[in-house]
Design an enzyme around this catalytic site. Structure first.
Site: not given
Ligand code: MN
Length: 411
Positions: A114, A121, A187, A189, A220, A224, A227, A240, A244, A351
């Site tokens: 990834d 971002h 996420e 992607e 993904d 948080r 992480q 993570k 996925t 975000e």
């Protein structure tokens, strides 16, 4: 007039590849055409296809087809186009209703990497995770930053996503604790499915397209809080690796080619092995819809494009093979979260809600991060909102394992 009817989502010349369950233990390669799927094994059995061996098509992954290489992909696509564009007589048994077909995860990825290629971002996250420093670290404009993901937890669209448990540390607490993640996120992607290369034979930026079979949607999923506590000094790990989700359809590069656009200029110019006269991205209109638990409909919360990614797939492939590492057929690389500059263009909730500080209202429900029972739907349309589709990449959050209890212990 052809017997098969294309639609705006799946026109006759699009033909993304997938795998469907024909019966117990009988996964098969198919392509999407209009509201149907075309069973390529049945096509081979009736003599409509002979460029590839039937056994390559009667498998539960696209890997054997990918491993045949670009010339074989081209030959098969030409046969398919010839058939769907000219077939005038209905042929029973070749197609199935797309909505009721059981689509499986289309690849068995030997490796999954990834990346982190959206400058918007990376800047947004840098500001949140390191509020006192420069948002972009010194290496970001020189290296396509990435990490090795866990290929074994790549799942098909529609697979429930169990809320992960893990170790976190509240910034105001003295000690870490263990328990279900409270900051489960998405996420948005774009993924590329790869074709093998030789060991110790780096793939150049110019040759990289020869090693891309097609494009696929990727979510993904990210915890948080896990992480934030674990990611320094070695990068993402358990925040993570729990799951996925990838979309059901892999769009062949030859179908996506028409939708390339110039990538943004890079400053400073990268080192020679990453540089190329032409840098192109795919212009894919991407959306995220969220259906909160208890809501009767999903609401689009994000609309963005993959056209503005700073690092291209070609540069990522050149970078990841520059040390002598080889690619395997079926490897998955993903772009990293795709965000634009506006709030409605960001590809993650961290975000959008500024790490949970400013929840948003979705279909009448307030959300900072994902709650149990929430459903997330990613969609991609090539070239714009009415272009050919990549299908839907869907996941619903299920509660953390019942044995998971929160533990906090004083040292
Ligand atoms: Mn990611």
């Amino acid at each position: 007039m052809t017997w098969l009817s294309g639609t705006t989502e799946f026109p006759l010349d699009h033909l993304p590849y997938g795998i469907f369950q024909h019966g117990p233990g009988d996964g098969r390669v198919c392509v999407a055409v209009g509201n149907e799927i075309l069973d390529l094994v049945a096509c081979a059995d009736t003599g409509l296809l002979d460029s590839v061996d039937r056994e390559v098509l009667r498998t539960p992954t696209l890997n054997p087809l990918i491993d045949l290489g670009p010339d074989a992909w081209q030959a098969l696509r030409e046969e398919l186009l010839q058939f769907v564009l000219t077939a005038s007589e209905p042929s029973p048994g070749l197609t199935h209703d797309r909505d009721s077909a059981q689509l499986l995860v289309p690849i068995k990825a030997p490796d999954y990497v990834d990346f982190y290629s959206s400058i918007e971002h990376a800047t947004n996250l840098g500001r949140m995770f390191r509020p006192d420093g420069e948002p972009l670290l010194a290496n970001w404009r020189h290296i396509p930053i990435g990490y090795h993901g866990r290929s074994g937890t790549i799942v098909a669209s529609g697979t429930p996503i169990q809320r992960p448990a893990g170790q976190t540390k509240d910034p105001t607490a003295d000690v870490p604790s263990f328990g279900p993640s409270k900051k489960l996120d998405i996420e948005l992607e774009l993924g590329a499915v790869l074709y093998r290369s030789k060991k110790n034979d780096p793939v150049s930026v110019a040759d990289a397209d020869q090693h891309v079979f097609g494009l696929v949607l990727v979510n993904d999923w990210s915890a948080r809080d896990i992480q934030a506590w674990e990611y320094q000094p070695l990068g993402p790990f358990l925040g993570k690796s729990f799951a996925t989700t990838i979309g059901p359809w892999v769009v062949p590069l030859t179908s996506a080619d028409r939708f390339r656009v110039d990538a943004p200029e890079q400053s400073p110019a990268p080192l020679h092995y990453l540089d190329s006269a032409e840098r192109r991205n795919f212009d894919i209109h991407l959306t995220v819809a969220l259906q909160p638990s208890g809501a009767d409909c999903a609401e689009v919360i994000t609309t963005t494009t993959s056209a503005l990614l700073y690092w291209t797939f070609a540069q990522q492939i050149a970078h990841m093979t520059s040390n002598g590492a080889d690619l395997s057929s079926g490897d998955l690389i993903a772009s990293g979260t795709i965000s634009g500059t506006k709030a409605e263009e960001v590809g993650s909730l961290i975000e959008r809600t500024e790490n949970g500080k400013f929840p948003i209202t979705v279909a009448g429900h307030e959300r900072a991060f994902l709650e149990d029972g929430d459903t997330v739907i990613l969609e991609g349309r090539l070239g714009g909102p009415t272009g050919p589709s990549m299908g839907q990449c869907i996941g619903t959050i299920s509660p953390a394992a019942s044995a998971t209890t929160t533990e906090t212990r004083n040292p």
